[in-house]
Design a protein around this motif. Structure first.
Motif, PDB file in Angstrom:
ATOM      1  N   GLN A 115      47.722  41.911  49.956  1.00  0.00           N
ATOM      2  CA  GLN A 115      47.093  41.272  48.805  1.00  0.00           C
ATOM      3  C   GLN A 115      47.629  41.952  47.554  1.00  0.00           C
ATOM      4  N   THR A 116      47.709  41.193  46.475  1.00  0.00           N
ATOM      5  CA  THR A 116      48.294  41.734  45.252  1.00  0.00           C
ATOM      6  C   THR A 116      47.355  41.569  44.062  1.00  0.00           C
ATOM      7  N   LEU A 117      47.515  42.483  43.135  1.00  0.00           N
ATOM      8  CA  LEU A 117      46.884  42.362  41.814  1.00  0.00           C
ATOM      9  C   LEU A 117      47.954  42.680  40.782  1.00  0.00           C
ATOM     10  N   SER A 118      48.052  41.844  39.769  1.00  0.00           N
ATOM     11  CA  SER A 118      49.062  42.078  38.738  1.00  0.00           C
ATOM     12  C   SER A 118      48.702  43.322  37.932  1.00  0.00           C
ATOM     13  N   PHE A 119      49.720  43.919  37.342  1.00  0.00           N
ATOM     14  CA  PHE A 119      49.493  45.082  36.483  1.00  0.00           C
ATOM     15  C   PHE A 119      48.507  44.726  35.376  1.00  0.00           C
ATOM     16  N   GLU A 120      48.721  43.565  34.762  1.00  0.00           N
ATOM     17  CA  GLU A 120      47.847  43.135  33.665  1.00  0.00           C
ATOM     18  C   GLU A 120      46.409  42.993  34.150  1.00  0.00           C
ATOM     19  N   PHE A 121      46.215  42.367  35.297  1.00  0.00           N
ATOM     20  CA  PHE A 121      44.866  42.186  35.850  1.00  0.00           C
ATOM     21  C   PHE A 121      44.198  43.538  36.055  1.00  0.00           C
ATOM     22  N   LEU A 122      44.909  44.480  36.667  1.00  0.00           N
ATOM     23  CA  LEU A 122      44.336  45.807  36.887  1.00  0.00           C
ATOM     24  C   LEU A 122      43.969  46.484  35.570  1.00  0.00           C
ATOM     25  N   ARG A 123      44.833  46.346  34.570  1.00  0.00           N
ATOM     26  CA  ARG A 123      44.576  47.025  33.283  1.00  0.00           C
ATOM     27  C   ARG A 123      43.368  46.432  32.579  1.00  0.00           C
ATOM     28  N   VAL A 124      43.266  45.109  32.545  1.00  0.00           N
ATOM     29  CA  VAL A 124      42.157  44.495  31.796  1.00  0.00           C
ATOM     30  C   VAL A 124      40.838  44.590  32.556  1.00  0.00           C
TER      31      VAL A 124
ATOM     32  N   VAL B 242      34.694  45.792  26.317  1.00  0.00           N
ATOM     33  CA  VAL B 242      35.732  45.590  25.307  1.00  0.00           C
ATOM     34  C   VAL B 242      36.837  44.743  25.933  1.00  0.00           C
ATOM     35  N   ILE B 243      37.043  43.549  25.391  1.00  0.00           N
ATOM     36  CA  ILE B 243      38.102  42.675  25.899  1.00  0.00           C
ATOM     37  C   ILE B 243      39.450  43.305  25.571  1.00  0.00           C
ATOM     38  N   GLN B 244      40.249  43.489  26.591  1.00  0.00           N
ATOM     39  CA  GLN B 244      41.566  44.084  26.422  1.00  0.00           C
ATOM     40  C   GLN B 244      42.565  42.997  26.038  1.00  0.00           C
ATOM     41  N   VAL B 245      43.325  43.232  25.004  1.00  0.00           N
ATOM     42  CA  VAL B 245      44.307  42.256  24.536  1.00  0.00           C
ATOM     43  C   VAL B 245      45.694  42.891  24.510  1.00  0.00           C
ATOM     44  N   GLY B 246      46.718  42.043  24.512  1.00  0.00           N
ATOM     45  CA  GLY B 246      48.093  42.519  24.407  1.00  0.00           C
ATOM     46  C   GLY B 246      48.576  43.297  25.624  1.00  0.00           C
ATOM     47  N   LYS B 247      48.069  42.978  26.793  1.00  0.00           N
ATOM     48  CA  LYS B 247      48.436  43.730  28.001  1.00  0.00           C
ATOM     49  C   LYS B 247      49.356  42.949  28.939  1.00  0.00           C
ATOM     50  N   LYS B 248      49.892  41.836  28.489  1.00  0.00           N
ATOM     51  CA  LYS B 248      50.705  40.962  29.339  1.00  0.00           C
ATOM     52  C   LYS B 248      51.896  41.692  29.965  1.00  0.00           C
TER      53      LYS B 248
ATOM     54  N   LEU C  37      39.828  42.032  44.447  1.00  0.00           N
ATOM     55  CA  LEU C  37      40.618  41.139  45.298  1.00  0.00           C
ATOM     56  C   LEU C  37      39.811  39.915  45.718  1.00  0.00           C
ATOM     57  N   ASP C  38      38.553  40.114  46.063  1.00  0.00           N
ATOM     58  CA  ASP C  38      37.698  39.004  46.508  1.00  0.00           C
ATOM     59  C   ASP C  38      37.348  38.034  45.382  1.00  0.00           C
ATOM     60  N   ASN C  39      37.373  38.516  44.148  1.00  0.00           N
ATOM     61  CA  ASN C  39      36.948  37.700  43.002  1.00  0.00           C
ATOM     62  C   ASN C  39      38.066  37.483  41.996  1.00  0.00           C
ATOM     63  N   LYS C  40      39.298  37.668  42.444  1.00  0.00           N
ATOM     64  CA  LYS C  40      40.463  37.653  41.541  1.00  0.00           C
ATOM     65  C   LYS C  40      40.539  36.406  40.663  1.00  0.00           C
ATOM     66  N   GLN C  41      40.465  35.235  41.242  1.00  0.00           N
ATOM     67  CA  GLN C  41      40.624  34.008  40.453  1.00  0.00           C
ATOM     68  C   GLN C  41      39.496  33.829  39.452  1.00  0.00           C
ATOM     69  N   GLN C  42      38.271  34.033  39.867  1.00  0.00           N
ATOM     70  CA  GLN C  42      37.118  33.892  38.965  1.00  0.00           C
ATOM     71  C   GLN C  42      37.207  34.898  37.809  1.00  0.00           C
ATOM     72  N   LEU C  43      37.568  36.144  38.117  1.00  0.00           N
ATOM     73  CA  LEU C  43      37.690  37.169  37.069  1.00  0.00           C
ATOM     74  C   LEU C  43      38.831  36.843  36.108  1.00  0.00           C
ATOM     75  N   TRP C  44      39.953  36.343  36.648  1.00  0.00           N
ATOM     76  CA  TRP C  44      41.092  35.995  35.794  1.00  0.00           C
ATOM     77  C   TRP C  44      40.735  34.833  34.873  1.00  0.00           C
ATOM     78  N   ASP C  45      40.087  33.807  35.413  1.00  0.00           N
ATOM     79  CA  ASP C  45      39.675  32.665  34.592  1.00  0.00           C
ATOM     80  C   ASP C  45      38.725  33.100  33.480  1.00  0.00           C
ATOM     81  N   LYS C  46      37.793  33.981  33.803  1.00  0.00           N
ATOM     82  CA  LYS C  46      36.850  34.491  32.798  1.00  0.00           C
ATOM     83  C   LYS C  46      37.591  35.276  31.723  1.00  0.00           C
ATOM     84  N   TYR C  47      38.548  36.099  32.129  1.00  0.00           N
ATOM     85  CA  TYR C  47      39.334  36.867  31.174  1.00  0.00           C
ATOM     86  C   TYR C  47      40.097  35.940  30.226  1.00  0.00           C
ATOM     87  N   LEU C  48      40.766  34.922  30.774  1.00  0.00           N
ATOM     88  CA  LEU C  48      41.513  33.985  29.927  1.00  0.00           C
ATOM     89  C   LEU C  48      40.583  33.262  28.958  1.00  0.00           C
ATOM     90  N   HIS C  49      39.399  32.885  29.429  1.00  0.00           N
ATOM     91  CA  HIS C  49      38.407  32.247  28.561  1.00  0.00           C
ATOM     92  C   HIS C  49      37.986  33.203  27.439  1.00  0.00           C
TER      93      HIS C  49
END
Length: 122
Positions: A33-42, A58-64, A101-113
């Motif tokens: 299973q993988t997690l992107s560097f950006e995902f781990l950082r934010v 604190v919403i992390q920005v500029g971590k792409k 890992l279990d909540n990756k998509q939901q957490l990513w969608d929330k972060y993008l929102h």
């Protein structure tokens, strides 16, 4: 005492994949299973990101384009990444990593929102 189920949730190997900008977690059943560097950082569990209480996140920005430079083991229960922006205070327990890992998509969608709602960029 650690149960067999808990042991199966501890990675047997962790690879920093610089080419794919992700960390690969390999488990006893050979699943990867993988997690992107950006995902781990934010989603760092550090106070810098989660604050010291509810509502202090604190919403992390500029971590792409963030990089994971290294992963240091913390006892037998966690790893601590060092990121290219100097951040190195988040300790990722096995249970927290499995939750990510279990909540990756939901957490990513929330972060993008959240990023979009403040008009910031990744």
């Amino acid at each position: 005492m650690v149960t067999e189920e808990e042991l199966n949730k501890i990675p047997t190997n962790i690879i920093i994949n610089q080419k794919e900008f992700c960390v690969e977690f390999i488990f006893t059943n050979n699943s990867i299973q993988t997690l992107s560097f950006e995902f781990l950082r934010v989603h760092s569990p550090s106070a810098e990101v989660v604050g010291h209480g509810k509502g202090q996140e604190v919403i992390q920005v500029g971590k792409k384009n963030i990089q994971v430079l290294s992963l240091e083991p913390v006892g037998n229960y966690a790893v601590k990444p060092k990121f290219s922006d100097g951040h190195d205070t988040g300790i990722y327990s096995w249970s927290y990593l499995n939750w990510l890992l279990d909540n990756k998509q939901q957490l990513w969608d929330k972060y993008l929102h959240n990023i979009d709602s403040i008009g910031a960029s990744r």
